[in-house]
Scaffold this motif. Structure first.
Motif, PDB file in Angstrom:
ATOM      1  N   ARG A 258       0.017 -47.070   0.950  1.00 28.78           N
ATOM      2  CA  ARG A 258      -1.139 -46.890   0.323  1.00 28.78           C
ATOM      3  C   ARG A 258      -1.742 -45.578   1.095  1.00 28.78           C
ATOM      4  NH1 ARG A 258      -4.621 -50.589  -1.504  1.00 28.78           N
ATOM      5  NH2 ARG A 258      -6.357 -49.826  -0.363  1.00 28.78           N
ATOM      6  N   ILE A 259      -1.333 -45.247   2.260  1.00 30.86           N
ATOM      7  CA  ILE A 259      -1.813 -43.899   2.796  1.00 30.86           C
ATOM      8  C   ILE A 259      -1.305 -42.798   1.887  1.00 30.86           C
ATOM      9  CG2 ILE A 259      -1.575 -42.294   4.812  1.00 30.86           C
ATOM     10  CD1 ILE A 259      -1.969 -45.001   6.458  1.00 30.86           C
ATOM     11  N   LYS A 260       0.028 -42.810   1.628  1.00 27.66           N
ATOM     12  CA  LYS A 260       0.679 -41.893   0.796  1.00 27.66           C
ATOM     13  C   LYS A 260      -0.024 -41.840  -0.578  1.00 27.66           C
ATOM     14  CE  LYS A 260       3.645 -39.674   1.618  1.00 27.66           C
ATOM     15  NZ  LYS A 260       3.666 -38.248   2.069  1.00 27.66           N
ATOM     16  N   MET A 261      -0.571 -42.770  -1.025  1.00 32.27           N
ATOM     17  CA  MET A 261      -1.117 -42.765  -2.387  1.00 32.27           C
ATOM     18  C   MET A 261      -2.435 -41.873  -2.400  1.00 32.27           C
ATOM     19  SD  MET A 261      -0.969 -46.752  -3.679  1.00 32.27           S
ATOM     20  CE  MET A 261      -2.304 -46.495  -5.056  1.00 32.27           C
ATOM     21  N   ARG A 262      -2.970 -41.447  -1.212  1.00 32.27           N
ATOM     22  CA  ARG A 262      -3.951 -40.622  -1.044  1.00 32.27           C
ATOM     23  C   ARG A 262      -3.480 -39.151  -1.585  1.00 32.27           C
ATOM     24  NH1 ARG A 262      -8.507 -41.126   1.912  1.00 32.27           N
ATOM     25  NH2 ARG A 262      -8.239 -39.127   2.516  1.00 32.27           N
ATOM     26  N   ASP A 263      -2.423 -38.863  -1.307  1.00 29.90           N
ATOM     27  CA  ASP A 263      -1.838 -37.315  -1.790  1.00 29.90           C
ATOM     28  C   ASP A 263      -1.656 -37.468  -3.090  1.00 29.90           C
ATOM     29  OD1 ASP A 263      -1.809 -36.727   1.048  1.00 29.90           O
ATOM     30  OD2 ASP A 263       0.425 -37.411   1.189  1.00 29.90           O
ATOM     31  N   ASN A 264      -1.106 -38.517  -3.802  1.00 31.57           N
ATOM     32  CA  ASN A 264      -0.891 -38.356  -5.273  1.00 31.57           C
ATOM     33  C   ASN A 264      -1.265 -39.846  -5.711  1.00 31.57           C
ATOM     34  OD1 ASN A 264      -0.210 -38.111  -7.874  1.00 31.57           O
ATOM     35  ND2 ASN A 264       0.959 -36.347  -7.452  1.00 31.57           N
ATOM     36  N   PRO A 265      -2.235 -40.298  -6.158  1.00 27.45           N
ATOM     37  CA  PRO A 265      -2.319 -41.700  -6.709  1.00 27.45           C
ATOM     38  C   PRO A 265      -1.579 -42.028  -8.169  1.00 27.45           C
ATOM     39  CG  PRO A 265      -4.366 -40.699  -6.969  1.00 27.45           C
ATOM     40  CD  PRO A 265      -3.405 -39.713  -6.453  1.00 27.45           C
ATOM     41  N   PHE A 266      -1.073 -40.880  -8.713  1.00 24.37           N
ATOM     42  CA  PHE A 266      -0.653 -41.182 -10.044  1.00 24.37           C
ATOM     43  C   PHE A 266       0.997 -41.521 -10.106  1.00 24.37           C
ATOM     44  CE2 PHE A 266      -3.939 -37.974  -9.911  1.00 24.37           C
ATOM     45  CZ  PHE A 266      -4.943 -38.547 -11.047  1.00 24.37           C
ATOM     46  N   ILE A 267       1.755 -41.144  -9.326  1.00 26.42           N
ATOM     47  CA  ILE A 267       3.202 -41.380  -9.310  1.00 26.42           C
ATOM     48  C   ILE A 267       3.474 -42.741  -9.001  1.00 26.42           C
ATOM     49  CG2 ILE A 267       3.548 -39.219  -8.708  1.00 26.42           C
ATOM     50  CD1 ILE A 267       4.402 -39.621  -5.763  1.00 26.42           C
ATOM     51  N   ASP A 268       4.543 -43.428  -9.358  1.00 27.27           N
ATOM     52  CA  ASP A 268       4.837 -44.953  -9.141  1.00 27.27           C
ATOM     53  C   ASP A 268       5.323 -45.250  -7.889  1.00 27.27           C
ATOM     54  OD1 ASP A 268       4.204 -45.079 -12.076  1.00 27.27           O
ATOM     55  OD2 ASP A 268       6.377 -44.718 -12.688  1.00 27.27           O
ATOM     56  N   LYS A 269       6.144 -44.152  -7.360  1.00 30.73           N
ATOM     57  CA  LYS A 269       6.788 -44.802  -6.269  1.00 30.73           C
ATOM     58  C   LYS A 269       6.049 -45.402  -5.015  1.00 30.73           C
ATOM     59  CE  LYS A 269       7.858 -40.469  -3.675  1.00 30.73           C
ATOM     60  NZ  LYS A 269       8.694 -39.460  -2.971  1.00 30.73           N
ATOM     61  N   TRP A 270       5.055 -44.944  -4.525  1.00 36.10           N
ATOM     62  CA  TRP A 270       4.096 -45.453  -3.614  1.00 36.10           C
ATOM     63  C   TRP A 270       3.280 -46.331  -3.878  1.00 36.10           C
ATOM     64  CZ3 TRP A 270       6.336 -43.469   0.329  1.00 36.10           C
ATOM     65  CH2 TRP A 270       6.807 -42.222   0.490  1.00 36.10           C
ATOM     66  N   PHE A 271       2.962 -46.436  -5.243  1.00 38.17           N
ATOM     67  CA  PHE A 271       2.250 -47.867  -5.912  1.00 38.17           C
ATOM     68  C   PHE A 271       3.185 -48.963  -6.026  1.00 38.17           C
ATOM     69  CE2 PHE A 271       1.028 -50.515  -9.665  1.00 38.17           C
ATOM     70  CZ  PHE A 271      -0.137 -50.697  -9.163  1.00 38.17           C
ATOM     71  N   THR A 272       4.470 -48.660  -6.229  1.00 41.93           N
ATOM     72  CA  THR A 272       5.403 -49.897  -6.444  1.00 41.93           C
ATOM     73  C   THR A 272       5.585 -50.427  -4.929  1.00 41.93           C
ATOM     74  OG1 THR A 272       6.329 -48.960  -8.274  1.00 41.93           O
ATOM     75  CG2 THR A 272       7.723 -50.497  -7.198  1.00 41.93           C
ATOM     76  N   MET A 273       5.749 -49.601  -4.061  1.00 42.58           N
ATOM     77  CA  MET A 273       6.052 -49.999  -2.663  1.00 42.58           C
ATOM     78  C   MET A 273       4.814 -50.858  -1.920  1.00 42.58           C
ATOM     79  SD  MET A 273       6.875 -47.292   0.353  1.00 42.58           S
ATOM     80  CE  MET A 273       6.960 -47.799   2.327  1.00 42.58           C
ATOM     81  N   TYR A 274       3.499 -50.272  -2.267  1.00 44.67           N
ATOM     82  CA  TYR A 274       2.333 -50.710  -1.980  1.00 44.67           C
ATOM     83  C   TYR A 274       2.414 -52.211  -2.533  1.00 44.67           C
ATOM     84  CZ  TYR A 274      -2.343 -52.167  -3.621  1.00 44.67           C
ATOM     85  OH  TYR A 274      -3.288 -52.784  -4.207  1.00 44.67           O
ATOM     86  N   ILE A 275       2.661 -52.512  -3.816  1.00 47.99           N
ATOM     87  CA  ILE A 275       2.205 -53.881  -4.469  1.00 47.99           C
ATOM     88  C   ILE A 275       3.339 -54.623  -4.232  1.00 47.99           C
ATOM     89  CG2 ILE A 275       2.781 -54.842  -6.727  1.00 47.99           C
ATOM     90  CD1 ILE A 275      -0.080 -53.851  -6.490  1.00 47.99           C
ATOM     91  N   VAL A 276       4.578 -54.267  -4.422  1.00 40.02           N
ATOM     92  CA  VAL A 276       5.952 -55.262  -3.919  1.00 40.02           C
ATOM     93  C   VAL A 276       5.816 -55.511  -2.367  1.00 40.02           C
ATOM     94  CG1 VAL A 276       8.563 -55.383  -3.625  1.00 40.02           C
ATOM     95  CG2 VAL A 276       7.278 -54.303  -5.627  1.00 40.02           C
ATOM     96  N   CYS A 277       5.674 -54.744  -1.521  1.00 39.06           N
ATOM     97  CA  CYS A 277       5.425 -54.873   0.044  1.00 39.06           C
ATOM     98  C   CYS A 277       4.328 -55.969   0.361  1.00 39.06           C
ATOM     99  CB  CYS A 277       5.308 -53.741   0.719  1.00 39.06           C
ATOM    100  SG  CYS A 277       7.092 -52.876   0.870  1.00 39.06           S
ATOM    101  N   LEU A 278       3.079 -55.472  -0.020  1.00 38.24           N
ATOM    102  CA  LEU A 278       2.263 -56.255   0.501  1.00 38.24           C
ATOM    103  C   LEU A 278       1.831 -57.616  -0.400  1.00 38.24           C
ATOM    104  CD1 LEU A 278      -1.077 -53.614   1.214  1.00 38.24           C
ATOM    105  CD2 LEU A 278       0.806 -54.603   2.582  1.00 38.24           C
ATOM    106  N   THR A 279       2.520 -57.672  -1.432  1.00 35.51           N
ATOM    107  CA  THR A 279       2.419 -58.961  -2.040  1.00 35.51           C
ATOM    108  C   THR A 279       3.432 -59.986  -1.520  1.00 35.51           C
ATOM    109  OG1 THR A 279       1.948 -57.806  -4.256  1.00 35.51           O
ATOM    110  CG2 THR A 279       2.628 -60.005  -4.561  1.00 35.51           C
ATOM    111  N   ILE A 280       4.621 -59.496  -1.262  1.00 33.13           N
ATOM    112  CA  ILE A 280       5.787 -60.696  -0.619  1.00 33.13           C
ATOM    113  C   ILE A 280       5.723 -60.727   0.768  1.00 33.13           C
ATOM    114  CG2 ILE A 280       6.986 -59.751  -2.622  1.00 33.13           C
ATOM    115  CD1 ILE A 280       8.894 -58.362  -0.843  1.00 33.13           C
ATOM    116  N   ALA A 281       5.131 -59.825   1.566  1.00 37.67           N
ATOM    117  CA  ALA A 281       4.908 -59.958   2.960  1.00 37.67           C
ATOM    118  C   ALA A 281       4.391 -61.242   3.347  1.00 37.67           C
ATOM    119  CB  ALA A 281       4.378 -58.848   3.777  1.00 37.67           C
TER     120      ALA A 281
END
Length: 314
Positions: A83-106
């Protein structure tokens, strides 16, 4: 600045080419930039409790509990770091995917840690009071957790596809996984309430007869001092608090995703921080203090172990 961009640059053909200088924030995965201080706080908090869980787990030899909680905490750290990395570029997929998957399954790993304690809690009173065999608790709820994890991970992976129908399929799978988690937590809470009722009746009956109830079932005398201690009561209360917090968080995530990533709720960071971040923080703190089985069971965790696949044992 992003606020001055009202339309994508003419040469933009995909949001993956966007930056905050070339596209409006409305085209990003979230319509806000995650708050740096809040997300950094959660990264630091969960990283700290990884060390706490590691120290407690090694000292008290509560290996299964330690493994589950540390897996969940690592995913929490990765999710908030993304989520912090999304501040740099909230358009690309990799940080959004990492945020969604990690915080959803944790939280599924954290609920698994709670589940492995229940069979031993029953044994501190008496296995005769339980409707299920000890191994059944772990088999049923760990199996539910695995199904929930697989659904959530698969759904999260599909949410960054270019095709809208695939994205919606991913969201539907995510909701199914989270709903399954809510259902399993509901069943767990129902079983706990039933056990509490049966144990309270047995305790009252045993105190009146001084030995056992009318059916000859008695509380295990070896753990009488443990059951009477304030540490044990605190352990049960904090285990319950952690479960309720994970439950509230899971219900919230189902509601959040029910209308897709573009909904108001999915883009309300304050609500997210309270019902996701704060709820899981309370659960983690509970499971890392007097709600930790190494403290609650006073060194009896290993001796209360049970054979998972031996049909002749409770």
């Amino acid at each position: 600045m992003a606020a001055t961009v009202t339309a994508p640059a003419p040469w933009i053909t995909s949001t993956q080419q966007c930056t905050l200088q070339t596209c409006p924030l409305s085209l990003a995965h979230n319509t806000y930039l995650p708050n740096l201080a809040g997300n950094a706080f959660f990264v630091a908090l969960f990283a700290f409790f990884i060390l706490v869980q590691l120290a407690l787990g090694i000292r008290t030899r509560t290996w299964s509990f330690m493994g589950s909680t540390i897996c969940g905490l690592i995913l929490e750290v990765l999710g908030y770091a993304a989520r912090i990395k999304m501040r740099d570029n909230p358009f690309i997929d990799k940080w959004f995917t990492m945020y969604i998957v990690c915080l959803t399954i944790a939280p599924a790993f954290l609920s698994a840690a709670v589940y492995v304690s229940l069979a031993r809690i029953v044994a501190v009173y008496t296995t005769q009071v339980s409707r299920l065999k000890q191994r059944s608790y772990s088999i049923i709820f760990v199996a539910c957790d695995i199904v929930s994890l697989l659904l959530q991970a698969a759904g999260g992976g599909l949410t960054t596809a270019n095709d809208n129908s695939t994205v919606q399929t991913g969201i539907n799978i995510l909701i199914a996984g989270l709903s399954f988690q809510v259902a399993s937590l509901t069943l767990y809470l129902a079983i706990c309430l039933d056990l509490a009722w049966r144990i309270s009746r047995l305790s009252l009956s045993s105190s009146r007869t001084r030995f056992s109830d009318a059916n000859g079932i008695s509380l295990d005398p070896d753990f009488a001092s443990m059951r009477a201690s304030g540490t044990w009561v605190a352990f049960l209360v904090l285990q319950g608090l952690a479960t309720i917090c994970i439950y509230i968080r899971s219900v919230f995530r189902v509601a959040e995703l029910s209308n897709g990533f573009g909904s108001h709720l999915a883009n309300d960071e304050v609500t997210f921080m309270v019902l996701e971040g704060a709820m899981i923080s309370i659960a983690v703190i509970s499971l890392s203090t007097w709600g930790h089985p190494g403290i609650g069971f006073r060194g009896y965790w290993s001796s209360l172990n049970y054979p998972m696949f031996s049909k002749g044992q409770k």
